[in-house]
Design a protein around this motif. Sequence first.
Motif, PDB file in Angstrom:
ATOM      1  N   GLN A  64     -37.104   0.810 -11.247  1.00 45.89           N
ATOM      2  CA  GLN A  64     -35.766   1.098 -10.421  1.00 45.89           C
ATOM      3  C   GLN A  64     -35.721   2.035  -9.375  1.00 45.89           C
ATOM      4  OE1 GLN A  64     -32.213   2.149 -12.776  1.00 45.89           O
ATOM      5  NE2 GLN A  64     -30.953   2.452 -11.176  1.00 45.89           N
ATOM      6  N   VAL A  65     -35.317   1.481  -8.036  1.00 46.38           N
ATOM      7  CA  VAL A  65     -35.409   2.180  -7.053  1.00 46.38           C
ATOM      8  C   VAL A  65     -34.152   2.041  -5.938  1.00 46.38           C
ATOM      9  CG1 VAL A  65     -36.659   2.317  -4.663  1.00 46.38           C
ATOM     10  CG2 VAL A  65     -37.984   1.537  -6.559  1.00 46.38           C
ATOM     11  N   THR A  66     -33.738   2.993  -5.644  1.00 50.77           N
ATOM     12  CA  THR A  66     -32.380   2.947  -4.907  1.00 50.77           C
ATOM     13  C   THR A  66     -32.950   2.898  -3.385  1.00 50.77           C
ATOM     14  OG1 THR A  66     -31.395   4.532  -6.266  1.00 50.77           O
ATOM     15  CG2 THR A  66     -30.507   4.518  -4.136  1.00 50.77           C
ATOM     16  N   VAL A  67     -32.580   1.787  -2.662  1.00 47.81           N
ATOM     17  CA  VAL A  67     -32.824   1.378  -1.524  1.00 47.81           C
ATOM     18  C   VAL A  67     -31.716   1.802  -0.372  1.00 47.81           C
ATOM     19  CG1 VAL A  67     -34.346  -0.148  -2.232  1.00 47.81           C
ATOM     20  CG2 VAL A  67     -32.242  -0.804  -1.530  1.00 47.81           C
ATOM     21  N   SER A  68     -30.764   2.604  -0.933  1.00 48.10           N
ATOM     22  CA  SER A  68     -29.550   2.807   0.171  1.00 48.10           C
ATOM     23  C   SER A  68     -29.106   4.145  -0.357  1.00 48.10           C
ATOM     24  CB  SER A  68     -28.613   1.923   0.220  1.00 48.10           C
ATOM     25  OG  SER A  68     -27.615   2.335   1.021  1.00 48.10           O
ATOM     26  N   ASN A  69     -28.729   5.043   0.617  1.00 47.83           N
ATOM     27  CA  ASN A  69     -27.984   6.358   0.305  1.00 47.83           C
ATOM     28  C   ASN A  69     -26.933   5.871  -0.763  1.00 47.83           C
ATOM     29  OD1 ASN A  69     -29.806   7.869   1.685  1.00 47.83           O
ATOM     30  ND2 ASN A  69     -28.767   7.534   3.706  1.00 47.83           N
ATOM     31  N   ALA A  70     -26.453   7.112  -1.396  1.00 47.40           N
ATOM     32  CA  ALA A  70     -25.560   6.818  -2.321  1.00 47.40           C
ATOM     33  C   ALA A  70     -24.145   6.538  -1.646  1.00 47.40           C
ATOM     34  CB  ALA A  70     -25.210   8.075  -3.474  1.00 47.40           C
ATOM     35  N   ALA A  71     -24.045   7.110  -0.584  1.00 47.81           N
ATOM     36  CA  ALA A  71     -22.643   7.170   0.134  1.00 47.81           C
ATOM     37  C   ALA A  71     -22.622   5.564   1.037  1.00 47.81           C
ATOM     38  CB  ALA A  71     -22.433   8.259   1.287  1.00 47.81           C
ATOM     39  N   GLN A  72     -23.522   4.954   1.069  1.00 49.80           N
ATOM     40  CA  GLN A  72     -23.682   3.654   1.875  1.00 49.80           C
ATOM     41  C   GLN A  72     -23.552   2.328   0.901  1.00 49.80           C
ATOM     42  OE1 GLN A  72     -23.638   3.451   5.149  1.00 49.80           O
ATOM     43  NE2 GLN A  72     -23.355   5.782   5.046  1.00 49.80           N
ATOM     44  N   THR A  73     -23.468   1.280   1.503  1.00 49.12           N
ATOM     45  CA  THR A  73     -23.584  -0.070   0.783  1.00 49.12           C
ATOM     46  C   THR A  73     -24.419  -0.891   1.431  1.00 49.12           C
ATOM     47  OG1 THR A  73     -21.102   0.307  -0.012  1.00 49.12           O
ATOM     48  CG2 THR A  73     -22.076  -1.724   0.012  1.00 49.12           C
ATOM     49  N   ILE A  74     -25.147  -1.620   0.713  1.00 50.77           N
ATOM     50  CA  ILE A  74     -25.908  -2.665   1.558  1.00 50.77           C
ATOM     51  C   ILE A  74     -25.121  -3.763   2.069  1.00 50.77           C
ATOM     52  CG2 ILE A  74     -27.909  -4.298   1.073  1.00 50.77           C
ATOM     53  CD1 ILE A  74     -28.902  -1.797   0.976  1.00 50.77           C
ATOM     54  N   PHE A  75     -25.372  -3.925   3.329  1.00 47.69           N
ATOM     55  CA  PHE A  75     -24.634  -5.283   3.889  1.00 47.69           C
ATOM     56  C   PHE A  75     -25.393  -6.358   4.299  1.00 47.69           C
ATOM     57  CE2 PHE A  75     -21.833  -1.438   5.037  1.00 47.69           C
ATOM     58  CZ  PHE A  75     -20.485  -1.691   4.723  1.00 47.69           C
ATOM     59  N   VAL A  76     -26.592  -5.893   4.532  1.00 47.64           N
ATOM     60  CA  VAL A  76     -27.588  -7.141   5.085  1.00 47.64           C
ATOM     61  C   VAL A  76     -28.797  -6.948   4.237  1.00 47.64           C
ATOM     62  CG1 VAL A  76     -28.864  -7.937   6.757  1.00 47.64           C
ATOM     63  CG2 VAL A  76     -26.944  -7.321   7.317  1.00 47.64           C
ATOM     64  N   ALA A  77     -29.162  -7.975   3.426  1.00 43.15           N
ATOM     65  CA  ALA A  77     -30.329  -8.140   2.477  1.00 43.15           C
ATOM     66  C   ALA A  77     -30.895  -9.442   2.812  1.00 43.15           C
ATOM     67  CB  ALA A  77     -29.982  -7.787   1.085  1.00 43.15           C
ATOM     68  N   ALA A  78     -32.323  -9.462   2.976  1.00 45.12           N
ATOM     69  CA  ALA A  78     -33.094 -10.562   2.936  1.00 45.12           C
ATOM     70  C   ALA A  78     -34.358 -10.556   2.238  1.00 45.12           C
ATOM     71  CB  ALA A  78     -33.262 -10.828   4.391  1.00 45.12           C
ATOM     72  N   LEU A  79     -34.788 -11.456   1.463  1.00 43.50           N
ATOM     73  CA  LEU A  79     -35.997 -11.337   0.536  1.00 43.50           C
ATOM     74  C   LEU A  79     -36.722 -12.633   0.854  1.00 43.50           C
ATOM     75  CD1 LEU A  79     -37.440 -10.250  -1.795  1.00 43.50           C
ATOM     76  CD2 LEU A  79     -36.114 -11.753  -3.296  1.00 43.50           C
ATOM     77  N   SER A  80     -38.056 -12.457   1.284  1.00 45.32           N
ATOM     78  CA  SER A  80     -39.017 -13.635   1.570  1.00 45.32           C
ATOM     79  C   SER A  80     -38.964 -14.658   0.649  1.00 45.32           C
ATOM     80  CB  SER A  80     -40.370 -13.013   2.267  1.00 45.32           C
ATOM     81  OG  SER A  80     -41.014 -12.402   1.297  1.00 45.32           O
ATOM     82  N   VAL A  81     -39.287 -15.764   0.878  1.00 46.11           N
ATOM     83  CA  VAL A  81     -39.428 -16.894  -0.066  1.00 46.11           C
ATOM     84  C   VAL A  81     -40.812 -16.445  -1.090  1.00 46.11           C
ATOM     85  CG1 VAL A  81     -40.263 -19.414  -0.213  1.00 46.11           C
ATOM     86  CG2 VAL A  81     -38.695 -18.861   1.801  1.00 46.11           C
ATOM     87  N   ASP A  82     -41.557 -15.802  -0.579  1.00 47.34           N
ATOM     88  CA  ASP A  82     -42.983 -15.449  -1.151  1.00 47.34           C
ATOM     89  C   ASP A  82     -42.782 -14.211  -2.218  1.00 47.34           C
ATOM     90  OD1 ASP A  82     -43.154 -13.748   0.721  1.00 47.34           O
ATOM     91  OD2 ASP A  82     -45.301 -14.440   1.125  1.00 47.34           O
TER      92      ASP A  82
END
Length: 314
Positions: free
Chosen positions: A130-148
């Motif tokens: 488990q990894v937190t990729v955003s600060n606790a006060a923020q929300t992920i608005f844009v996310a992109a995962l590569s096909v591979d």
Amino acid sequence: MTRNNVDALTCLAFSPDGQKIASCTTSSGVAITDISSKSKQQLDMLADAHTHVTAVAWSSDGERIISALPDNTIRCWDVISTRPVGLPFRGHKDLVLAAAFLPNSSHAISLSRDGELLVWDTGSGAVIQQVTVSNAAQTIFVAALSVDTSLLVTSDTKEAVAWQIPTCAQIAEIPLPDIPLLQAAIIPNDCPRVVLAFGDRSFWVWDVNTGKHDDARFEGLDENDIPFAMAASPDGKLLALEIDGDGDRPTHFYDIKGHELTTSDIKCIHPFAFSSDGKFFAASSVPSDSKDVFCNLIVRSVEEARKLTPQVQS
């Protein structure tokens, strides 16, 4: 006008061999369509789980599918039997934005809106990282995962970050201009690049290895045109961009320099998907202006778009 029944596509994913596509709608769950025969089979989902599947992906052998459900769980499915495999994966506390099998298919990865990145054992459904990729006060608005599934890009209101998958290690922060970042797409290859679309109709092609970017602009757009959805072909030569509120021609096609391609008859809206071999492009049809609204799956040859001529502005 009030639309009583709306059956909209929410996400799409091509099988690894590019011959099938999994499509999700707001009322009928996940369907698997064979591109050549047009035959369709429905995953055996409960009625209360049909609405708003937020992500779908195939295993590398094409035998299983995972889907992210609106209760923040993830389910694994057997493609042949269309039945669920094991119990739901539980661990997210917010809406799942992206999910995919890792190349060995024994593990999967998912990202939720609150910035939690989870790695799963697909056999037991246990969270192994488990990894937190955003600060606790923020929300992920844009996310992109590569096909591979080798690269993930996330952005909150302050910064964009590139992550190496499956180690979940941060590769680099992407310094952003003082312009809203609206969309991101990843071009996976030996030199991966990230396409970042901004609110002023400009976009960057950011090189993951060098940290440098090329500036470009989507031509042919008006001042009030807002990029609503975007996808890049695997070779990076074609960009599909949906413009919010454009009912006449919502989706535009561009080359990587931002030159718009001449209008095709592909009238479609998101979700978008390119097959990993780059041969097919899939999207949703534009809903009809009627009392009962249905969005159909559109699958077209990418070669059709490649033959279009760039409208290079002088």
